[in-house]
Enzyme design. Structure first.
Site, PDB file in Angstrom:
ATOM      1  N   ARG A  64       0.833  -1.195   0.000  1.00 43.97           N
ATOM      2  CA  ARG A  64       0.000   0.000   0.000  1.00 43.97           C
ATOM      3  C   ARG A  64       0.873   1.253   0.000  1.00 43.97           C
ATOM      4  O   ARG A  64       0.577   2.235  -0.672  1.00 43.97           O
ATOM      5  CB  ARG A  64      -0.929  -0.011   1.221  1.00 43.97           C
ATOM      6  N   HIS A  68       0.641   4.187  -2.804  1.00 41.21           N
ATOM      7  CA  HIS A  68       0.335   5.568  -2.432  1.00 41.21           C
ATOM      8  C   HIS A  68       1.492   6.516  -2.728  1.00 41.21           C
ATOM      9  O   HIS A  68       1.275   7.702  -2.964  1.00 41.21           O
ATOM     10  CB  HIS A  68      -0.061   5.647  -0.955  1.00 41.21           C
ATOM     11  N   ASP A  69       2.718   6.000  -2.723  1.00 38.89           N
ATOM     12  CA  ASP A  69       3.838   6.865  -3.105  1.00 38.89           C
ATOM     13  C   ASP A  69       3.836   7.094  -4.621  1.00 38.89           C
ATOM     14  O   ASP A  69       3.887   8.229  -5.085  1.00 38.89           O
ATOM     15  CB  ASP A  69       5.176   6.252  -2.658  1.00 38.89           C
ATOM     16  N   GLY A  74       4.699  10.513  -8.522  1.00 43.68           N
ATOM     17  CA  GLY A  74       5.676   9.497  -8.930  1.00 43.68           C
ATOM     18  C   GLY A  74       6.346   8.802  -7.764  1.00 43.68           C
ATOM     19  O   GLY A  74       6.170   9.172  -6.598  1.00 43.68           O
ATOM     20  N   ASP A  76       8.823   8.669  -5.706  1.00 45.37           N
ATOM     21  CA  ASP A  76       9.927   9.529  -5.286  1.00 45.37           C
ATOM     22  C   ASP A  76      10.053   9.607  -3.769  1.00 45.37           C
ATOM     23  O   ASP A  76      10.717  10.494  -3.239  1.00 45.37           O
ATOM     24  CB  ASP A  76       9.729  10.946  -5.853  1.00 45.37           C
ATOM     25  N   SER A  78       8.078  10.659  -1.735  1.00 46.73           N
ATOM     26  CA  SER A  78       7.470  11.874  -1.163  1.00 46.73           C
ATOM     27  C   SER A  78       6.542  11.518   0.001  1.00 46.73           C
ATOM     28  O   SER A  78       6.360  12.306   0.923  1.00 46.73           O
ATOM     29  CB  SER A  78       6.702  12.655  -2.230  1.00 46.73           C
ATOM     30  N   ASN A  93      -3.924   8.639   3.593  1.00 44.35           N
ATOM     31  CA  ASN A  93      -2.655   8.067   4.048  1.00 44.35           C
ATOM     32  C   ASN A  93      -2.570   7.833   5.549  1.00 44.35           C
ATOM     33  O   ASN A  93      -1.549   7.351   6.045  1.00 44.35           O
ATOM     34  CB  ASN A  93      -1.493   8.977   3.615  1.00 44.35           C
ATOM     35  N   PRO A 161      -7.915   7.094  -5.218  1.00 47.59           N
ATOM     36  CA  PRO A 161      -9.312   6.707  -5.385  1.00 47.59           C
ATOM     37  C   PRO A 161      -9.977   6.244  -4.089  1.00 47.59           C
ATOM     38  O   PRO A 161      -9.337   5.638  -3.234  1.00 47.59           O
ATOM     39  CB  PRO A 161      -9.243   5.556  -6.389  1.00 47.59           C
ATOM     40  N   HIS A 191      -4.981  -6.593  -2.839  1.00 40.76           N
ATOM     41  CA  HIS A 191      -5.959  -6.752  -1.758  1.00 40.76           C
ATOM     42  C   HIS A 191      -6.125  -8.221  -1.351  1.00 40.76           C
ATOM     43  O   HIS A 191      -7.058  -8.572  -0.655  1.00 40.76           O
ATOM     44  CB  HIS A 191      -7.304  -6.110  -2.144  1.00 40.76           C
ATOM     45  N   THR A 192      -5.231  -9.061  -1.794  1.00 42.97           N
ATOM     46  CA  THR A 192      -5.138 -10.439  -1.310  1.00 42.97           C
ATOM     47  C   THR A 192      -4.471 -10.482   0.077  1.00 42.97           C
ATOM     48  O   THR A 192      -4.439 -11.530   0.726  1.00 42.97           O
ATOM     49  CB  THR A 192      -4.329 -11.319  -2.285  1.00 42.97           C
ATOM     50  N   SER A 249      -5.615 -17.752   3.785  1.00 42.63           N
ATOM     51  CA  SER A 249      -4.628 -17.025   2.975  1.00 42.63           C
ATOM     52  C   SER A 249      -4.736 -15.510   3.082  1.00 42.63           C
ATOM     53  O   SER A 249      -4.298 -14.794   2.185  1.00 42.63           O
ATOM     54  CB  SER A 249      -4.712 -17.473   1.507  1.00 42.63           C
ATOM     55  N   ASP A 254      -1.389 -14.328  -3.035  1.00 39.00           N
ATOM     56  CA  ASP A 254      -1.799 -15.372  -3.972  1.00 39.00           C
ATOM     57  C   ASP A 254      -3.048 -14.888  -4.709  1.00 39.00           C
ATOM     58  O   ASP A 254      -3.449 -13.735  -4.569  1.00 39.00           O
ATOM     59  CB  ASP A 254      -2.060 -16.700  -3.235  1.00 39.00           C
TER      60      ASP A 254
HETATM   61  C1  HEM Z   1      -8.836   1.686  -7.236  1.00 35.01           C
HETATM   62  C2  HEM Z   1      -7.785   1.383  -6.534  1.00 35.01           C
HETATM   63  C3  HEM Z   1      -7.735   1.182  -5.039  1.00 35.01           C
HETATM   64  C4  HEM Z   1      -8.604   1.573  -4.049  1.00 35.01           C
HETATM   65  C5  HEM Z   1      -9.892   2.356  -4.189  1.00 35.01           C
HETATM   66  C6  HEM Z   1      -8.053   1.083  -2.809  1.00 35.01           C
HETATM   67  C7  HEM Z   1      -8.621   1.305  -1.556  1.00 35.01           C
HETATM   68  C8  HEM Z   1      -8.162   0.759  -0.382  1.00 35.01           C
HETATM   69  C9  HEM Z   1      -8.779   0.958   0.905  1.00 35.01           C
HETATM   70  C10 HEM Z   1     -10.005   1.812   1.181  1.00 35.01           C
HETATM   71  C11 HEM Z   1      -8.075   0.231   1.810  1.00 35.01           C
HETATM   72  C12 HEM Z   1      -8.337   0.114   3.309  1.00 35.01           C
HETATM   73  C13 HEM Z   1      -7.471   1.080   4.045  1.00 35.01           C
HETATM   74  C14 HEM Z   1      -7.658   1.060   5.520  1.00 35.01           C
HETATM   75  O1  HEM Z   1      -8.706   0.676   6.019  1.00 35.01           O
HETATM   76  O2  HEM Z   1      -6.724   1.443   6.243  1.00 35.01           O
HETATM   77  C15 HEM Z   1      -7.006  -0.417   1.101  1.00 35.01           C
HETATM   78  C16 HEM Z   1      -6.066  -1.229   1.687  1.00 35.01           C
HETATM   79  C17 HEM Z   1      -4.993  -1.779   0.996  1.00 35.01           C
HETATM   80  N1  HEM Z   1      -4.644  -1.521  -0.313  1.00 35.01           N
HETATM   81 FE1  HEM Z   1      -5.788  -0.629  -1.691  1.00 35.01          FE
HETATM   82  N2  HEM Z   1      -6.893   0.406  -3.062  1.00 35.01           N
HETATM   83  C18 HEM Z   1      -6.664   0.449  -4.413  1.00 35.01           C
HETATM   84  C19 HEM Z   1      -5.577  -0.084  -5.075  1.00 35.01           C
HETATM   85  C20 HEM Z   1      -4.504  -0.697  -4.460  1.00 35.01           C
HETATM   86  C21 HEM Z   1      -3.276  -1.045  -5.120  1.00 35.01           C
HETATM   87  C22 HEM Z   1      -2.957  -0.787  -6.583  1.00 35.01           C
HETATM   88  C23 HEM Z   1      -2.475  -1.622  -4.183  1.00 35.01           C
HETATM   89  C24 HEM Z   1      -1.063  -2.145  -4.314  1.00 35.01           C
HETATM   90  C25 HEM Z   1      -0.485  -2.542  -5.418  1.00 35.01           C
HETATM   91  C26 HEM Z   1      -3.223  -1.654  -2.944  1.00 35.01           C
HETATM   92  C27 HEM Z   1      -2.804  -2.227  -1.776  1.00 35.01           C
HETATM   93  C28 HEM Z   1      -3.525  -2.249  -0.601  1.00 35.01           C
HETATM   94  C29 HEM Z   1      -3.131  -3.040   0.560  1.00 35.01           C
HETATM   95  C30 HEM Z   1      -1.989  -4.033   0.634  1.00 35.01           C
HETATM   96  C31 HEM Z   1      -4.047  -2.725   1.576  1.00 35.01           C
HETATM   97  C32 HEM Z   1      -4.026  -3.242   3.020  1.00 35.01           C
HETATM   98  C33 HEM Z   1      -3.167  -2.301   3.837  1.00 35.01           C
HETATM   99  C34 HEM Z   1      -2.892  -2.737   5.251  1.00 35.01           C
HETATM  100  O3  HEM Z   1      -3.167  -3.870   5.637  1.00 35.01           O
HETATM  101  O4  HEM Z   1      -2.349  -1.891   5.995  1.00 35.01           O
HETATM  102  N3  HEM Z   1      -4.435  -1.052  -3.145  1.00 35.01           N
HETATM  103  N4  HEM Z   1      -7.073  -0.075  -0.229  1.00 35.01           N
END
Ligand code: HEM
Ligand SMILES: *[C@@H]1O[C@H](CO)[C@@H](O)[C@H](O)[C@H]1NC(C)=O
Length: 328
Positions: A64, A68-69, A74, A76, A78, A93, A161, A191-192, A249, A254
């Site tokens: 994540r 977010h970076d 980019g 970087d 930041s 963030n 987003p 989100h796996t 899992s 995965d």
């Molecule tokens: C449309 C795109 C995306 C949206 C709307 C989105 C939204 C979110 C939201 C709302 C959460 C929960 C945050 C929280 O409750 O603290 C989350 C968690 C997470 N997101 Fe996304 N996400 C997106 C794309 C991505 C991408 C591209 C990645 C990585 C390549 C990613 C990796 C993660 C991970 C690993 C978590 C869990 C973080 C943790 O356990 O601390 N997400 N995301």
């Protein structure tokens, strides 16, 4: 102008442009031979191994963090800068975690070779290592390095987003950064692992779109389970649930995220819509059916994401401390 002069000028210009191109590119093994006899990647790997031993959720944290970076000004680093109005302060963030892992790696690297390795590269290397630890050898990909660190970080630049984003807008968001629709589907597979706080999906349980009832696309059994974890009275926003609802899992990188969303067990609205939208449902099915294909593509898409808007060559700086820009 005489023809010979024209040729010399043209050749010179072409050479110069080429040099720029080489100089300004990321590459695998950028730090080979640049840190005395030390292996930069294995210094990072050691720190990640140690962190993973005490917390198996660090892949989620770092994935994540890199997302977010990279999607804000980019890749970087930041996001790592402290400040009253820095990116860290943006609502999107507030729950980003894992900064201490990057700092630990930075300290080890500064001891081995001061001022050589960027914080932006540490994020990319550490994320790769944590993914490999959480997903096995197939999940390991080679990272490109050679990034430099940005000088500024502004909360106002953070435009990430929301979980309710329509699929077409999510695709557009990725395409605008030079990634493809498939990259979007594959990277959402992150989100796996990891967790979401109740406030990001409570509406889907209790009052979806003002209906007073649950999102009809969510498995009713899951709705009931989540309702007890995330009561309607919003006094437990600190509580979290796993994004991958396959209990065996939830911390494994995965393809089970795709299997879960095909069973209507996605947590975030965007996750569920990915399985249902006509533009993404076929790729989701492919990912759900073939874990090796997913992991291969995931590594490739992570490398692409890692190349968004990078500073290279003499742009930016190599920060001495990841949380602050160097004093001039
Ligand atoms: C449309 C795109 C995306 C949206 C709307 C989105 C939204 C979110 C939201 C709302 C959460 C929960 C945050 C929280 O409750 O603290 C989350 C968690 C997470 N997101 Fe996304 N996400 C997106 C794309 C991505 C991408 C591209 C990645 C990585 C390549 C990613 C990796 C993660 C991970 C690993 C978590 C869990 C973080 C943790 O356990 O601390 N997400 N995301
Ligand atoms: C980190 O752990 C992995 C998996 O156990 C191992 O293959 C690797 O050699 C370790 N790296 C370092 C630098 O200790």
């Amino acid at each position: 102008m005489n023809n010979n002069v024209l040729v010399v000028v043209t050749v010179g210009l072409v050479l110069l442009l080429n040099m720029e191109a080489c100089y300004g590119q990321l590459k695998i093994g950028f730090y080979k031979g640049k840190c005395d006899y030390e292996d930069v990647e294995s210094i990072v790997n050691k720190v990640v191994n140690e962190s993973f031993a005490s917390d198996r959720s660090i892949a989620a944290a770092l994935l994540r963090m890199q997302f977010h970076d990279c999607f804000v000004t980019g890749c970087d680093a930041s996001l790592l800068l402290d400040g009253d109005t820095s990116e860290k302060k943006a609502v999107a963030n507030l729950n980003v975690r894992g900064f201490e892992i990057i700092d630990k790696a930075k300290t080890a690297l500064e001891q081995a070779c001061p001022g050589i390795v960027s914080c932006a590269d540490i994020i990319a290397m550490a994320t790769r290592d944590a993914v490999a630890l959480s997903g096995g050898s197939v999940a390991r990909y080679e990272v490109e390095t050679g990034r430099r660190d940005g000088l500024t970080s502004e909360q106002a630049n953070v435009d990430l987003p929301r979980p309710q984003i329509p699929v077409s807008n999510a695709i557009e968001f990725f395409v605008n950064k030079g990634l493809s629709d498939t990259d979007m589907i594959v990277l959402l597979g992150a989100h796996t692992v990891g967790v979401a706080h109740c406030n990001f999906f409570r509406n889907r349980l209790w009052n979806f779109g003002g209906t007073g009832s649950a999102d009809p696309t969510m498995d009713p059994v899951l709705v009931e389970t989540l309702k007890s974890q995330c009561p309607e009275s919003a006094n437990n926003d600190g509580d979290v649930v796993n994004l991958d609802q396959n209990p065996s899992s939830s911390n494994v990188v995965d393809n089970s995220f795709y299997q879960q969303i095909r069973l209507n067990r996605g947590i975030l609205e965007i996750d569920q819509k990915l399985a249902l939208d006509p533009s993404t449902t076929a790729v989701v099915a492919t990912m759900a059916n073939d874990g090796v294909t997913f992991l291969n593509l995931f590594g490739k898409s992570m490398v692409k994401m890692g190349g968004i808007g990078v500073l290279t060559g003499t742009d930016g700086q190599i920060r001495l401390k990841c949380s602050s820009a160097n004093a001039i």
